[in-house]
Scaffold this motif. Structure first.
Motif, mmCIF file in Angstrom:
data_model
loop_
_atom_site.group_PDB
_atom_site.id
_atom_site.type_symbol
_atom_site.label_atom_id
_atom_site.label_comp_id
_atom_site.label_asym_id
_atom_site.label_seq_id
_atom_site.Cartn_x
_atom_site.Cartn_y
_atom_site.Cartn_z
ATOM 1 N N ASN A 102 0.957 -1.660 -0.161
ATOM 2 C CA ASN A 102 0.066 0.024 -0.267
ATOM 3 C C ASN A 102 1.112 1.766 0.076
ATOM 4 O OD1 ASN A 102 -1.987 -1.369 0.468
ATOM 5 N ND2 ASN A 102 -2.161 -1.876 2.409
ATOM 6 N N ILE A 115 -3.718 3.808 -0.484
ATOM 7 C CA ILE A 115 -4.220 3.437 -1.488
ATOM 8 C C ILE A 115 -3.323 1.936 -2.042
ATOM 9 C CG2 ILE A 115 -3.786 4.393 -4.288
ATOM 10 C CD1 ILE A 115 -4.267 6.579 -3.196
ATOM 11 N N GLU A 116 -4.532 1.741 -2.288
ATOM 12 C CA GLU A 116 -3.877 -0.377 -2.087
ATOM 13 C C GLU A 116 -4.043 -0.111 -3.714
ATOM 14 O OE1 GLU A 116 -5.850 -4.720 -1.664
ATOM 15 O OE2 GLU A 116 -6.647 -3.533 -0.231
ATOM 16 N N PRO A 117 -2.569 -0.753 -3.938
ATOM 17 C CA PRO A 117 -3.339 -0.853 -6.126
ATOM 18 C C PRO A 117 -3.118 -1.771 -6.181
ATOM 19 C CG PRO A 117 -0.495 -1.558 -4.867
ATOM 20 C CD PRO A 117 -1.682 -0.928 -3.592
ATOM 21 N N PRO A 118 -3.915 -2.233 -7.823
ATOM 22 C CA PRO A 118 -4.628 -3.400 -8.039
ATOM 23 C C PRO A 118 -3.366 -4.771 -8.622
ATOM 24 C CG PRO A 118 -4.714 -1.030 -9.402
ATOM 25 C CD PRO A 118 -3.913 -0.804 -8.994
ATOM 26 N N THR A 121 0.333 -4.298 -10.703
ATOM 27 C CA THR A 121 0.764 -3.222 -10.297
ATOM 28 C C THR A 121 1.534 -2.491 -9.903
ATOM 29 O OG1 THR A 121 -0.905 -1.488 -9.611
ATOM 30 C CG2 THR A 121 -0.716 -1.628 -11.942
ATOM 31 N N VAL A 133 4.786 4.985 -10.328
ATOM 32 C CA VAL A 133 3.916 3.715 -10.214
ATOM 33 C C VAL A 133 4.231 2.738 -11.955
ATOM 34 C CG1 VAL A 133 1.379 3.420 -10.968
ATOM 35 C CG2 VAL A 133 2.166 5.495 -9.581
ATOM 36 N N LEU A 140 -4.154 0.320 -16.717
ATOM 37 C CA LEU A 140 -4.288 0.048 -14.859
ATOM 38 C C LEU A 140 -3.075 1.050 -14.071
ATOM 39 C CD1 LEU A 140 -4.393 -3.522 -13.883
ATOM 40 C CD2 LEU A 140 -6.342 -1.917 -13.462
ATOM 41 N N ASN A 143 -5.133 4.836 -14.141
ATOM 42 C CA ASN A 143 -5.919 4.352 -13.580
ATOM 43 C C ASN A 143 -5.213 5.046 -11.653
ATOM 44 O OD1 ASN A 143 -7.891 4.772 -15.180
ATOM 45 N ND2 ASN A 143 -8.265 3.225 -14.960
ATOM 46 N N LEU A 144 -4.408 4.172 -11.518
ATOM 47 C CA LEU A 144 -3.872 4.051 -10.408
ATOM 48 C C LEU A 144 -3.347 5.437 -9.449
ATOM 49 C CD1 LEU A 144 -3.344 3.016 -7.559
ATOM 50 C CD2 LEU A 144 -1.254 1.476 -8.667
ATOM 51 N N LYS A 147 -6.054 7.866 -9.412
ATOM 52 C CA LYS A 147 -6.435 7.688 -8.810
ATOM 53 C C LYS A 147 -5.508 8.874 -7.012
ATOM 54 C CE LYS A 147 -8.081 4.166 -5.645
ATOM 55 N NZ LYS A 147 -8.262 2.773 -5.665
#
Length: 179
Positions: A102, A115-118, A121, A133, A140, A143-144, A147
């Motif tokens: 995280n 923030i937890e990455p999908p 990533t 990132v 992905l 978007n991260l 975010k």
């Protein structure tokens, strides 16, 4: 005809592409990605190149042609090289750290923002203020990064906040400069 859709996609030596009707799977040294293309759009492999072809000249297929070509090209680039976005934090006391997987941001709120990455990533922090990132899926990663930036976008008076590396924030003069 779409100018982007007509361009062939070069496939590197280390990347293998599997095409099954509308399903395209790309496997490379960094990982594996797959996508289902819309009906009417097909991918044809010819040696070391891919060509995205549409079956007719309908308006909806013309609109999707360039998009599908770009999506497949991003899959090929992602599994061979990967993508990354860099963000910078500006502001007194603003900082970031990685806690396990995280990202923990301290950006002027009464609490820390986690923030937890999908899956697929990764995030890295350099010097408490530079965030990177990275991943193989361009969508992905983008978007991260968006975010993370949305937690505290740069404000226009002092420029404090989280911004993309190299992003120029237009500044306002404020009360004193109004004369």
């Amino acid at each position: 005809m779409s100018r982007i859709g007509k361009r062939p996609i070069a496939v590197p030596d280390k990347v293998s592409v599997t095409i099954d009707n509308q399903h395209v799977a790309v496997k490379g040294p960094k990982g594996e990605l797959s996508r289902v293309l819309p009906a009417g759009i097909t991918v044809v492999q010819d040696g070391g190149t891919l060509q995205v072809v549409r079956e007719n000249e309908s308006r909806s297929l013309r609109q999707l042609h360039g998009l599908c070509r770009t999506l497949v090209a991003n899959m090929v680039e992602g599994v061979s090289q990967g993508f990354q976005k860099k963000l910078e934090i500006q502001g007194v006391g603003y900082r970031a750290r990685v806690d396990g997987r995280n990202l923990v941001l301290v950006v002027g709120y009464s609490h820390e923002v986690k923030i937890e990455p999908p899956a697929g990533t990764q995030m890295a922090v350099d010097g408490n203020v530079n965030i990177t990132v990275s991943g193989i899926d361009k969508e992905l990663v983008g978007n991260l990064a968006a975010k993370i930036r949305a937690v505290r976008p740069p404000e226009v008076y002092k420029g404090k906040g989280i911004r993309y590396a190299g992003e120029v924030v237009r500044r306002k003069a404020g009360k004193a400069g109004k004369k």
